[in-house]
Design a protein around this motif. Structure first.
Motif, PDB file in Angstrom:
ATOM      1  N   GLY A   1       0.203   5.646   0.196  1.00 53.81           N
ATOM      2  CA  GLY A   1      -0.843   6.654   0.344  1.00 53.81           C
ATOM      3  C   GLY A   1      -0.297   7.973   0.836  1.00 53.81           C
ATOM      4  O   GLY A   1       0.591   8.020   1.683  1.00 53.81           O
TER       5      GLY A   1
ATOM      6  N   ASP B   1      -5.236  -0.127   1.455  1.00 59.74           N
ATOM      7  CA  ASP B   1      -5.555   1.262   1.802  1.00 59.74           C
ATOM      8  C   ASP B   1      -4.626   1.716   2.925  1.00 59.74           C
ATOM      9  O   ASP B   1      -4.584   1.097   3.995  1.00 59.74           O
ATOM     10  CB  ASP B   1      -7.011   1.368   2.247  1.00 59.74           C
ATOM     11  CG  ASP B   1      -7.377   2.785   2.650  1.00 59.74           C
ATOM     12  OD1 ASP B   1      -7.613   3.605   1.756  1.00 59.74           O
ATOM     13  OD2 ASP B   1      -7.399   3.057   3.874  1.00 59.74           O
TER      14      ASP B   1
ATOM     15  N   SER C   1       0.839  -1.187   0.000  1.00 61.50           N
ATOM     16  CA  SER C   1       0.000   0.000   0.000  1.00 61.50           C
ATOM     17  C   SER C   1       0.876   1.240   0.000  1.00 61.50           C
ATOM     18  O   SER C   1       1.938   1.270   0.625  1.00 61.50           O
ATOM     19  CB  SER C   1      -0.898   0.008   1.245  1.00 61.50           C
ATOM     20  OG  SER C   1      -1.617   1.220   1.356  1.00 61.50           O
TER      21      SER C   1
END
Length: 405
Positions: free
Chosen positions: A147, A247, A145
């Protein structure tokens, strides 16, 4: 590369090619961790009897400040249990991997060097995708992930903590996009609400050296670790399935859901005129430390450098100075480190290399006397993807500590 080094690598490749490793899951053994990593249990769940490395996924998280600028960046790794883990802090001014690469000029008469870039500039130009590519190459770590989290998103992630106690060594001043300064906190230990904690974490002033913010970042995260304790209760909306790891916010909530620890990577200013001709605020990482840390807390996430073989290091000394020195000597010999464990075991004088006869012979030749006295033995239950187990001896530990002084 010298002829000797090339021969060593070829010998290891030949030996490794003849080694077949079975894969199975076996019981876990007892271990100890570094004091600096508190109670890390990632790589340490790999036991001598086990043939598999546990899943320890990693996520790259960027914290965005005023105007969407990159203000802070870290790698979060998830414990093999599925909650808790480690946060590894790195500078946004870290020099990119391409920095030391030399390229021949078009006429072949000279060489030129590519100046380094800061991670912050990479993000400003290429966004999160470009930043992720650079950090993956810099650390040799793969991410499940990535982000970039805004102030609001960060507040939502840390909201379950309620508040955090932070010890600051100097005032913290934030500067808005329009240039308006605001003092967020004074020096000393104070308790802050989560929104103020986030503001302190992402605060940046124009022309402020990042080294002046290192202690602030570390202390904020130390406060988070203390507040998390054994872990905060996961909210019902937190996705605990493998899909939820994609996420970054959800990933961080799972890290906060169990005991966690923080490690801030060492960063030295880049003063080389070729790599940093404009004398910008840029830092180099310690390669051996990087490998040591991620082989300890996220072994399954290590991508692996272009090396012919990787080993597992067992150290009974619970001393990062000794562990880092071992990693450095192995890298210098062209040998990778897949797993780093601090184990509870009786200290022996000699360092032991366990594995297939051909592999241990090649490794011994490559290492020479850099580890002091070496002994070889068989490895009855090898770990998948790991060629040998090296158990550090007290003779080497003494050499490592002497060299560090």
């Amino acid at each position: 590369m010298s002829v000797s080094a090339a021969r060593q690598r070829r010998a290891i490749r030949v030996a490794l090619a003849a080694t077949v490793v079975a894969v199975a899951a076996l019981p876990v053994g007892g271990v100890l961790a570094w004091n600096q990593l508190l109670d890390s249990r990632a790589s340490t769940t790999v036991a001598v009897e086990s043939l598999s490395i546990p899943e320890t996924p990693a996520a790259l998280v960027a914290a965005l400040g005023a105007g969407g600028q990159l203000s802070h960046v870290w790698v979060a790794t998830l414990d093999a249990s599925g909650v808790g883990g480690t946060v590894v802090l790195l500078p946004i001014g870290a020099a990119t991997e391409q920095a030391p690469v030399d390229a021949a000029s078009t006429d072949g008469s000279a060489t030129t060097s590519t100046p380094a870039e800061r991670l912050a500039e990479v993000y400003a130009r290429d966004g999160m995708g470009g930043l992720a590519n650079e950090v993956q190459g810099l650390l040799d770590v793969s991410f499940v992930s990535v982000g970039a989290l805004t102030r609001t998103e960060l507040i939502n992630v840390f909201a379950p903590l309620g508040g955090v106690d932070v010890l600051l060594d100097r005032p913290v001043v934030s500067v808005a996009v329009d240039g308006t300064p605001t003092q967020l906190a004074g020096p000393g230990e104070q308790s802050f609400a989560i929104d103020r904690v986030v503001d302190i974490l992402i605060a940046r002033r124009p022309n402020e050296k990042e080294s002046d913010r290192f202690a602030r970042h570390r202390e904020v995260w130390n406060g988070v670790v203390k507040r998390v304790g054994a872990g905060v209760e996961l909210a019902p909306e937190v996705d605990t399935t493998p899909a939820g790891l994609a996420d970054a916010s959800n990933f961080m909530r799972r890290v906060l859901g169990g005991a966690m620890q923080v490690w801030q990577l060492s960063a030295a200013p880049v003063i080389d005129k070729t790599l940093n001709p404009k004398r910008i605020d840029m830092y180099s990482l310690d390669r051996a430390e990087v490998v040591m840390v991620f082989a300890s807390v996220a072994p399954s996430a290590l991508s692996g450098a272009d090396l012919p073989v990787s080993v597992m290091i067992d150290s009974p000394f619970n001393d990062p100075i000794v562990s880092r020195a071992a990693v450095q000597r192995l890298l210098d010999a062209g040998i990778g480190v897949a797993v780093m464990r601090e184990v509870s075991a009786r200290e022996e004088s000699a360092t032991t290399v366990a594995g297939d006869d051909d592999v241990t012979s090649a490794i011994n030749e490559a290492l020479g006397d850099s580890f002091g006295t070496l002994q070889t033995t068989s490895w009855d239950a090898p770990v998948s993807g790991v060629a040998a187990r090296i158990t550090l001896g007290s003779q080497f530990a003494a050499l490592a500590r002497d060299d560090s002084q």
